[in-house]
Design a protein around this motif. Structure first.
Motif, PDB file in Angstrom:
ATOM      1  N   ASP A 115      37.071  36.237  59.501  1.00 18.60           N
ATOM      2  CA  ASP A 115      36.735  34.825  59.310  1.00 18.60           C
ATOM      3  C   ASP A 115      36.043  34.571  57.974  1.00 18.60           C
ATOM      4  O   ASP A 115      36.056  33.443  57.469  1.00 18.60           O
ATOM      5  CB  ASP A 115      35.824  34.344  60.449  1.00 18.60           C
ATOM      6  N   ASP A 116      35.424  35.601  57.409  1.00 15.43           N
ATOM      7  CA  ASP A 116      34.643  35.386  56.195  1.00 15.43           C
ATOM      8  C   ASP A 116      35.161  36.136  54.972  1.00 15.43           C
ATOM      9  O   ASP A 116      34.587  36.009  53.883  1.00 15.43           O
ATOM     10  CB  ASP A 116      33.172  35.757  56.427  1.00 15.43           C
ATOM     11  N   LEU A 117      36.213  36.918  55.120  1.00 21.94           N
ATOM     12  CA  LEU A 117      36.790  37.638  53.989  1.00 21.94           C
ATOM     13  C   LEU A 117      38.155  37.040  53.647  1.00 21.94           C
ATOM     14  O   LEU A 117      38.974  36.814  54.544  1.00 21.94           O
ATOM     15  CB  LEU A 117      36.959  39.126  54.316  1.00 21.94           C
ATOM     16  N   PRO A 118      38.431  36.788  52.383  1.00 26.46           N
ATOM     17  CA  PRO A 118      39.723  36.219  52.010  1.00 26.46           C
ATOM     18  C   PRO A 118      40.826  37.276  52.022  1.00 26.46           C
ATOM     19  O   PRO A 118      40.552  38.478  51.996  1.00 26.46           O
ATOM     20  CB  PRO A 118      39.480  35.708  50.586  1.00 26.46           C
ATOM     21  N   THR A 119      42.045  36.814  52.069  1.00 24.87           N
ATOM     22  CA  THR A 119      43.192  37.725  51.995  1.00 24.87           C
ATOM     23  C   THR A 119      43.265  38.332  50.592  1.00 24.87           C
ATOM     24  O   THR A 119      43.126  37.629  49.589  1.00 24.87           O
ATOM     25  CB  THR A 119      44.490  36.965  52.315  1.00 24.87           C
ATOM     26  N   ASP A 120      43.484  39.638  50.528  1.00 22.30           N
ATOM     27  CA  ASP A 120      43.501  40.340  49.249  1.00 22.30           C
ATOM     28  C   ASP A 120      44.727  39.959  48.415  1.00 22.30           C
ATOM     29  O   ASP A 120      45.768  39.549  48.940  1.00 22.30           O
ATOM     30  CB  ASP A 120      43.488  41.854  49.473  1.00 22.30           C
ATOM     31  N   ARG A 121      44.592  40.170  47.080  1.00 21.51           N
ATOM     32  CA  ARG A 121      45.670  39.854  46.159  1.00 21.51           C
ATOM     33  C   ARG A 121      45.750  40.882  45.034  1.00 21.51           C
ATOM     34  O   ARG A 121      44.751  41.528  44.701  1.00 21.51           O
ATOM     35  CB  ARG A 121      45.472  38.465  45.553  1.00 21.51           C
ATOM     36  N   TYR A 122      46.942  40.990  44.483  1.00 23.65           N
ATOM     37  CA  TYR A 122      47.187  41.844  43.308  1.00 23.65           C
ATOM     38  C   TYR A 122      47.915  40.988  42.287  1.00 23.65           C
ATOM     39  O   TYR A 122      48.882  40.289  42.622  1.00 23.65           O
ATOM     40  CB  TYR A 122      48.036  43.054  43.709  1.00 23.65           C
ATOM     41  N   MET A 123      47.456  41.023  41.057  1.00 23.31           N
ATOM     42  CA  MET A 123      48.063  40.198  40.016  1.00 23.31           C
ATOM     43  C   MET A 123      48.458  41.076  38.838  1.00 23.31           C
ATOM     44  O   MET A 123      47.678  41.929  38.398  1.00 23.31           O
ATOM     45  CB  MET A 123      47.098  39.111  39.559  1.00 23.31           C
ATOM     46  N   ALA A 124      49.679  40.882  38.339  1.00 17.31           N
ATOM     47  CA  ALA A 124      50.159  41.678  37.205  1.00 17.31           C
ATOM     48  C   ALA A 124      50.935  40.797  36.239  1.00 17.31           C
ATOM     49  O   ALA A 124      51.544  39.796  36.634  1.00 17.31           O
ATOM     50  CB  ALA A 124      51.029  42.825  37.696  1.00 17.31           C
ATOM     51  N   ILE A 125      50.915  41.181  34.973  1.00 18.61           N
ATOM     52  CA  ILE A 125      51.694  40.532  33.922  1.00 18.61           C
ATOM     53  C   ILE A 125      52.636  41.585  33.342  1.00 18.61           C
ATOM     54  O   ILE A 125      52.195  42.657  32.914  1.00 18.61           O
ATOM     55  CB  ILE A 125      50.792  39.971  32.799  1.00 18.61           C
ATOM     56  N   GLU A 126      53.929  41.269  33.338  1.00 16.39           N
ATOM     57  CA  GLU A 126      54.932  42.207  32.838  1.00 16.39           C
ATOM     58  C   GLU A 126      55.784  41.533  31.769  1.00 16.39           C
ATOM     59  O   GLU A 126      56.160  40.369  31.906  1.00 16.39           O
ATOM     60  CB  GLU A 126      55.830  42.699  33.974  1.00 16.39           C
ATOM     61  N   GLY A 127      56.078  42.274  30.708  1.00 13.82           N
ATOM     62  CA  GLY A 127      56.939  41.782  29.655  1.00 13.82           C
ATOM     63  C   GLY A 127      58.087  42.733  29.406  1.00 13.82           C
ATOM     64  O   GLY A 127      58.260  43.721  30.128  1.00 13.82           O
ATOM     65  N   ALA A 128      58.859  42.459  28.367  1.00 14.80           N
ATOM     66  CA  ALA A 128      59.978  43.337  28.031  1.00 14.80           C
ATOM     67  C   ALA A 128      59.501  44.731  27.669  1.00 14.80           C
ATOM     68  O   ALA A 128      60.250  45.706  27.792  1.00 14.80           O
ATOM     69  CB  ALA A 128      60.769  42.728  26.873  1.00 14.80           C
ATOM     70  N   ASN A 129      58.260  44.842  27.232  1.00 13.07           N
ATOM     71  CA  ASN A 129      57.679  46.138  26.870  1.00 13.07           C
ATOM     72  C   ASN A 129      56.869  46.756  28.004  1.00 13.07           C
ATOM     73  O   ASN A 129      56.041  47.633  27.790  1.00 13.07           O
ATOM     74  CB  ASN A 129      56.811  45.995  25.617  1.00 13.07           C
ATOM     75  N   GLY A 130      57.108  46.305  29.241  1.00 14.07           N
ATOM     76  CA  GLY A 130      56.489  46.934  30.403  1.00 14.07           C
ATOM     77  C   GLY A 130      55.274  46.180  30.922  1.00 14.07           C
ATOM     78  O   GLY A 130      55.078  45.001  30.625  1.00 14.07           O
ATOM     79  N   LEU A 131      54.473  46.892  31.716  1.00 11.93           N
ATOM     80  CA  LEU A 131      53.277  46.291  32.304  1.00 11.93           C
ATOM     81  C   LEU A 131      52.241  46.026  31.222  1.00 11.93           C
ATOM     82  O   LEU A 131      51.867  46.924  30.467  1.00 11.93           O
ATOM     83  CB  LEU A 131      52.701  47.225  33.375  1.00 11.93           C
TER      84      LEU A 131
END
Length: 260
Positions: free
Chosen positions: A88-104
């Motif tokens: 009830d008090d913890l948010p759902t976890d997330r993962y964020m990434a940025i990827e381009g033509a040259n990879g992560l």
């Protein structure tokens, strides 16, 4: 519905921004942003479901809109979420990434809720729902190396896991050493790459098999016609169209036994 395997660990939203352009620090480019279910335990569960198994996930998911959407996405894929810890008090976890033509380019993993929940995600293994100390779960468990070092150490010696067939997936080489306590579990199998194997064995070898053994395990030669006789009994033969000089290799899948 009974689960075929338990998947314990990170289940979250992957938020990925992708651009066809090469990027560097400070780049501001057009692209696409997607949101998909992710996390090591989630990815394992999704793969198992595609092969017709019924995986149940033990994880921490917030009792928020994102958590409800994640639970619904799991259900659509045939994953069992009845035993997931809803906070009830913890948010759902997330993962964020940025990827381009040259990879992560960059990534941030926000798994603070899983870490904060701790052993609450293991309650179904103790309260009789999936087992208890006197009659522990004796089936397969896929264990995510993203769990905290203290929780992994607890799992390694807990009677709740004494009969389980543990299959451990390291999250990354940087987190490999937190799996050291699991090496003493009698039914744990760790799936590691060369760097992780060297870290866990505190050694430096050139191949994963040598690192896992803690000593060189060289390939052996087989006489030509003896090789052909063995090949006739093999499960599968793979022939390439390579026209250059070549060598023939035979691979045996299984567990390397200890020296007699």
């Amino acid at each position: 519905m009974t689960a075929d395997i338990l998947c314990i660990g990170s289940v979250l939203w992957d938020i990925i921004g992708r651009s066809p352009a090469s990027m560097r620090l400070g780049s501001d480019v057009p692209g696409r942003i997607t949101r998909l279910p992710g996390g090591v335990a989630m990815n394992i569960a999704m793969t198992l479901a595609r092969f017709g198994l019924r995986p149940a996930i033990l994880t921490a998911i917030g009792r928020d809109a994102e958590g409800d959407e994640l639970i619904a996405a799991c259900a659509r894929m045939g994953l069992l979420t009845d035993h997931a810890y809803r906070s009830d008090d913890l948010p759902t976890d997330r993962y964020m990434a940025i990827e381009g033509a040259n990879g992560l380019i960059a990534a941030i993993a926000d798994a603070h809720s899983l870490e904060a929940a701790g052993d609450k995600i293991l309650r179904p293994l103790a309260d009789g729902t999936l087992g208890h100390a006197a009659r522990p779960w004796n089936g397969l468990i896929a264990l995510d190396g993203n769990l905290t070092e203290s929780l992994l150490s607890q799992i390694a010696t807990s009677p709740l896991f004494a009969a389980a067939d543990l299959r451990v997936a390291p999250a990354s080489p940087g987190k490999a050493e937190r799996l050291l306590p699991l090496l003493k579990h009698p039914k744990a199998t760790l799936y590691v790459n060369l760097e992780e194997a060297n870290l866990l064995t505190r050694s430096q070898h050139d191949t994963a098999i040598d690192a896992a053994e803690g000593k060189p395990r060289p390939m052996i030669g087989i006489e030509r016609f003896a090789f052909y006789d063995m090949a006739r009994k093999s499960y599968a033969v793979i022939q390439t169209g390579e026209r250059r000089f070549y060598g023939c290799f035979m691979f045996r899948k299984g567990v390397i036994p200890p020296d007699a």
